[in-house]
Write a protein that holds these residues in place. Sequence first.
Motif, PDB file in Angstrom:
ATOM      1  N   PRO A  33     -14.711  -8.980  -3.845  1.00  0.00           N
ATOM      2  CA  PRO A  33     -15.766  -8.571  -3.030  1.00  0.00           C
ATOM      3  C   PRO A  33     -15.218  -7.820  -1.803  1.00  0.00           C
ATOM      4  CG  PRO A  33     -15.952 -11.146  -3.469  1.00  0.00           C
ATOM      5  CD  PRO A  33     -14.570 -10.528  -3.991  1.00  0.00           C
ATOM      6  N   PRO A  34     -16.118  -6.822  -1.240  1.00  0.00           N
ATOM      7  CA  PRO A  34     -15.729  -6.113  -0.155  1.00  0.00           C
ATOM      8  C   PRO A  34     -15.482  -6.868   0.942  1.00  0.00           C
ATOM      9  CG  PRO A  34     -18.028  -5.810  -0.599  1.00  0.00           C
ATOM     10  CD  PRO A  34     -17.508  -6.850  -1.798  1.00  0.00           C
ATOM     11  N   PRO A  35     -14.343  -6.397   1.658  1.00  0.00           N
ATOM     12  CA  PRO A  35     -13.871  -7.061   2.791  1.00  0.00           C
ATOM     13  C   PRO A  35     -14.486  -6.886   4.208  1.00  0.00           C
ATOM     14  CG  PRO A  35     -12.475  -5.365   2.546  1.00  0.00           C
ATOM     15  CD  PRO A  35     -13.263  -5.287   1.392  1.00  0.00           C
ATOM     16  N   ARG A  36     -15.715  -5.922   4.104  1.00  0.00           N
ATOM     17  CA  ARG A  36     -16.457  -5.410   5.259  1.00  0.00           C
ATOM     18  C   ARG A  36     -17.948  -5.067   4.592  1.00  0.00           C
ATOM     19  NH1 ARG A  36     -12.510  -6.493   7.452  1.00  0.00           N
ATOM     20  NH2 ARG A  36     -11.232  -5.584   8.908  1.00  0.00           N
ATOM     21  N   ALA A  37     -18.940  -4.982   5.428  1.00  0.00           N
ATOM     22  CA  ALA A  37     -20.158  -4.767   4.872  1.00  0.00           C
ATOM     23  C   ALA A  37     -20.431  -3.369   4.758  1.00  0.00           C
ATOM     24  CB  ALA A  37     -21.249  -5.307   6.002  1.00  0.00           C
ATOM     25  N   ASP A  94     -16.650   3.670   5.258  1.00  0.00           N
ATOM     26  CA  ASP A  94     -17.039   4.811   5.016  1.00  0.00           C
ATOM     27  C   ASP A  94     -16.298   5.787   4.066  1.00  0.00           C
ATOM     28  OD1 ASP A  94     -18.526   5.072   7.420  1.00  0.00           O
ATOM     29  OD2 ASP A  94     -17.024   5.036   8.892  1.00  0.00           O
ATOM     30  N   LEU A  95     -15.081   5.612   3.876  1.00  0.00           N
ATOM     31  CA  LEU A  95     -14.524   6.269   2.898  1.00  0.00           C
ATOM     32  C   LEU A  95     -13.565   5.278   1.923  1.00  0.00           C
ATOM     33  CD1 LEU A  95     -12.898   8.716   1.605  1.00  0.00           C
ATOM     34  CD2 LEU A  95     -11.167   8.515   3.318  1.00  0.00           C
ATOM     35  N   VAL A  96     -13.834   5.366   0.578  1.00  0.00           N
ATOM     36  CA  VAL A  96     -13.312   4.335  -0.528  1.00  0.00           C
ATOM     37  C   VAL A  96     -12.305   5.426  -1.148  1.00  0.00           C
ATOM     38  CG1 VAL A  96     -13.465   2.953  -2.517  1.00  0.00           C
ATOM     39  CG2 VAL A  96     -14.989   2.704  -0.199  1.00  0.00           C
ATOM     40  N   VAL A  97     -10.961   4.965  -1.246  1.00  0.00           N
ATOM     41  CA  VAL A  97     -10.157   5.831  -2.251  1.00  0.00           C
ATOM     42  C   VAL A  97     -10.110   4.875  -3.416  1.00  0.00           C
ATOM     43  CG1 VAL A  97      -7.756   6.492  -2.412  1.00  0.00           C
ATOM     44  CG2 VAL A  97      -8.943   6.750  -0.217  1.00  0.00           C
ATOM     45  N   ALA A  98     -10.415   5.425  -4.663  1.00  0.00           N
ATOM     46  CA  ALA A  98     -10.629   4.731  -5.826  1.00  0.00           C
ATOM     47  C   ALA A  98      -9.136   4.490  -6.241  1.00  0.00           C
ATOM     48  CB  ALA A  98     -11.330   5.439  -7.068  1.00  0.00           C
ATOM     49  N   PRO A  99      -8.977   3.376  -6.834  1.00  0.00           N
ATOM     50  CA  PRO A  99      -7.532   2.861  -7.731  1.00  0.00           C
ATOM     51  C   PRO A  99      -6.940   3.949  -8.523  1.00  0.00           C
ATOM     52  CG  PRO A  99      -8.954   1.304  -7.401  1.00  0.00           C
ATOM     53  CD  PRO A  99      -9.858   2.081  -7.301  1.00  0.00           C
ATOM     54  N   TYR A 100      -5.684   4.170  -8.575  1.00  0.00           N
ATOM     55  CA  TYR A 100      -5.109   5.061  -9.535  1.00  0.00           C
ATOM     56  C   TYR A 100      -4.828   4.525 -10.876  1.00  0.00           C
ATOM     57  CZ  TYR A 100      -2.066   8.928 -11.117  1.00  0.00           C
ATOM     58  OH  TYR A 100      -1.424   9.719 -12.050  1.00  0.00           O
ATOM     59  N   MET A 101      -5.376   5.002 -11.887  1.00  0.00           N
ATOM     60  CA  MET A 101      -5.026   4.515 -13.253  1.00  0.00           C
ATOM     61  C   MET A 101      -5.824   3.097 -13.613  1.00  0.00           C
ATOM     62  SD  MET A 101      -2.974   7.036 -14.427  1.00  0.00           S
ATOM     63  CE  MET A 101      -1.682   6.425 -15.707  1.00  0.00           C
ATOM     64  N   VAL A 120      -8.927   4.738  13.376  1.00  0.00           N
ATOM     65  CA  VAL A 120      -9.105   4.509  12.023  1.00  0.00           C
ATOM     66  C   VAL A 120      -8.557   3.272  11.732  1.00  0.00           C
ATOM     67  CG1 VAL A 120      -8.511   5.349   9.621  1.00  0.00           C
ATOM     68  CG2 VAL A 120      -9.093   7.154  11.471  1.00  0.00           C
ATOM     69  N   GLU A 121      -9.457   2.372  10.828  1.00  0.00           N
ATOM     70  CA  GLU A 121      -8.940   1.167  10.360  1.00  0.00           C
ATOM     71  C   GLU A 121      -8.801   1.301   8.789  1.00  0.00           C
ATOM     72  OE1 GLU A 121     -10.377  -3.636  10.144  1.00  0.00           O
ATOM     73  OE2 GLU A 121     -11.847  -1.923  10.599  1.00  0.00           O
ATOM     74  N   VAL A 122      -7.775   0.887   8.415  1.00  0.00           N
ATOM     75  CA  VAL A 122      -7.275   1.075   6.969  1.00  0.00           C
ATOM     76  C   VAL A 122      -7.459  -0.350   6.398  1.00  0.00           C
ATOM     77  CG1 VAL A 122      -5.398   1.569   5.180  1.00  0.00           C
ATOM     78  CG2 VAL A 122      -5.728   3.081   7.390  1.00  0.00           C
ATOM     79  N   ILE A 123      -8.026  -0.433   5.371  1.00  0.00           N
ATOM     80  CA  ILE A 123      -8.546  -1.678   4.690  1.00  0.00           C
ATOM     81  C   ILE A 123      -7.963  -1.494   3.291  1.00  0.00           C
ATOM     82  CG2 ILE A 123     -10.081  -3.408   3.975  1.00  0.00           C
ATOM     83  CD1 ILE A 123     -11.749  -2.253   6.427  1.00  0.00           C
ATOM     84  N   GLU A 124      -7.081  -2.748   2.774  1.00  0.00           N
ATOM     85  CA  GLU A 124      -6.522  -2.521   1.295  1.00  0.00           C
ATOM     86  C   GLU A 124      -7.871  -3.342   0.528  1.00  0.00           C
ATOM     87  OE1 GLU A 124      -3.016  -3.468  -1.463  1.00  0.00           O
ATOM     88  OE2 GLU A 124      -2.803  -3.988   0.548  1.00  0.00           O
ATOM     89  N   TRP A 125      -8.572  -2.604  -0.424  1.00  0.00           N
ATOM     90  CA  TRP A 125      -9.496  -3.196  -1.284  1.00  0.00           C
ATOM     91  C   TRP A 125      -9.075  -2.734  -2.662  1.00  0.00           C
ATOM     92  CZ3 TRP A 125     -15.148  -1.364  -1.635  1.00  0.00           C
ATOM     93  CH2 TRP A 125     -15.619  -2.338  -2.403  1.00  0.00           C
ATOM     94  N   MET A 168       0.649  -1.058  -0.223  1.00  0.00           N
ATOM     95  CA  MET A 168       0.010  -0.104  -0.024  1.00  0.00           C
ATOM     96  C   MET A 168       0.767   1.176  -0.034  1.00  0.00           C
ATOM     97  SD  MET A 168      -3.537   0.263   2.039  1.00  0.00           S
ATOM     98  CE  MET A 168      -3.351  -1.166   3.206  1.00  0.00           C
ATOM     99  N   ALA A 169       1.318   1.676  -1.177  1.00  0.00           N
ATOM    100  CA  ALA A 169       2.256   2.774  -1.378  1.00  0.00           C
ATOM    101  C   ALA A 169       1.532   3.975  -0.865  1.00  0.00           C
ATOM    102  CB  ALA A 169       2.647   2.966  -2.893  1.00  0.00           C
ATOM    103  N   ALA A 170       0.114   4.052  -1.047  1.00  0.00           N
ATOM    104  CA  ALA A 170      -0.723   5.515  -0.710  1.00  0.00           C
ATOM    105  C   ALA A 170      -0.368   5.356   0.808  1.00  0.00           C
ATOM    106  CB  ALA A 170      -1.961   5.667  -1.304  1.00  0.00           C
ATOM    107  N   LEU A 171      -0.662   4.615   1.623  1.00  0.00           N
ATOM    108  CA  LEU A 171      -0.659   4.425   2.895  1.00  0.00           C
ATOM    109  C   LEU A 171       0.600   4.927   3.542  1.00  0.00           C
ATOM    110  CD1 LEU A 171      -2.328   4.232   5.678  1.00  0.00           C
ATOM    111  CD2 LEU A 171      -1.654   1.930   5.359  1.00  0.00           C
ATOM    112  N   ALA A 172       1.610   4.265   2.784  1.00  0.00           N
ATOM    113  CA  ALA A 172       3.063   4.421   3.282  1.00  0.00           C
ATOM    114  C   ALA A 172       3.409   5.960   3.067  1.00  0.00           C
ATOM    115  CB  ALA A 172       4.156   3.539   2.579  1.00  0.00           C
ATOM    116  N   ALA A 173       3.044   6.663   2.183  1.00  0.00           N
ATOM    117  CA  ALA A 173       3.175   7.912   1.991  1.00  0.00           C
ATOM    118  C   ALA A 173       2.375   8.835   2.892  1.00  0.00           C
ATOM    119  CB  ALA A 173       2.767   8.353   0.371  1.00  0.00           C
ATOM    120  N   THR A 174       1.266   8.385   3.218  1.00  0.00           N
ATOM    121  CA  THR A 174       0.293   9.038   4.292  1.00  0.00           C
ATOM    122  C   THR A 174       1.003   9.318   5.581  1.00  0.00           C
ATOM    123  OG1 THR A 174      -1.716   8.534   3.106  1.00  0.00           O
ATOM    124  CG2 THR A 174      -1.852   9.299   5.094  1.00  0.00           C
ATOM    125  N   GLY A 175       1.564   8.132   6.144  1.00  0.00           N
ATOM    126  CA  GLY A 175       2.093   8.117   7.496  1.00  0.00           C
ATOM    127  C   GLY A 175       1.150   7.466   8.372  1.00  0.00           C
TER     128      GLY A 175
END
Length: 142
Positions: A24-28, A31-38, A14-19, A1-8
């Motif tokens: 299929p989604p890892p949770r039901a 709250d916030l989804v960061v769309a994939p880049y490219m 806050v729970e960060v989930i890679e999806w 997760m390069a974006a998370l590493a850059a965020t710090g």
Amino acid sequence: MAALAATGAVPPDVEVIEWDLAAPPPRARIDLVVAPYMGDWLGRLAAVAAVRPRLVQGQMLGYDGVAGVLPPGVRYANAATVHESSTAELALGLILASQRGLDDFVRQSEVGQPIERRYPSLADRHVLLLGAGESAVRSQRA
């Protein structure tokens, strides 16, 4: 997760989930989804309907086609102000490369032939870059 590493560090509550939105989604609920880049990020946005986020954060400058994919009521934020400077810089670099014939030099070097042509320079000329993005629009509004 390069974006998370850059965020710090993120707050402890806050729970960060890679999806990647392809599986299929890892949770039901998310709250916030960061769309994939490219890649096929727009084609994958329909997957957020399963988790009904409050916000989808895009990593691209535009939003073309997003309204037709996201479920009603899901907010979308594009990445305005993130890419403008680097895109303007790239445009200027490509203008210089084209003006000076760098593409011709590359093609000729692949076949081992020298270029016996002169290319015009931008020295002592003016360059005007129009449409440098949202930051240029904001400065005109102020």
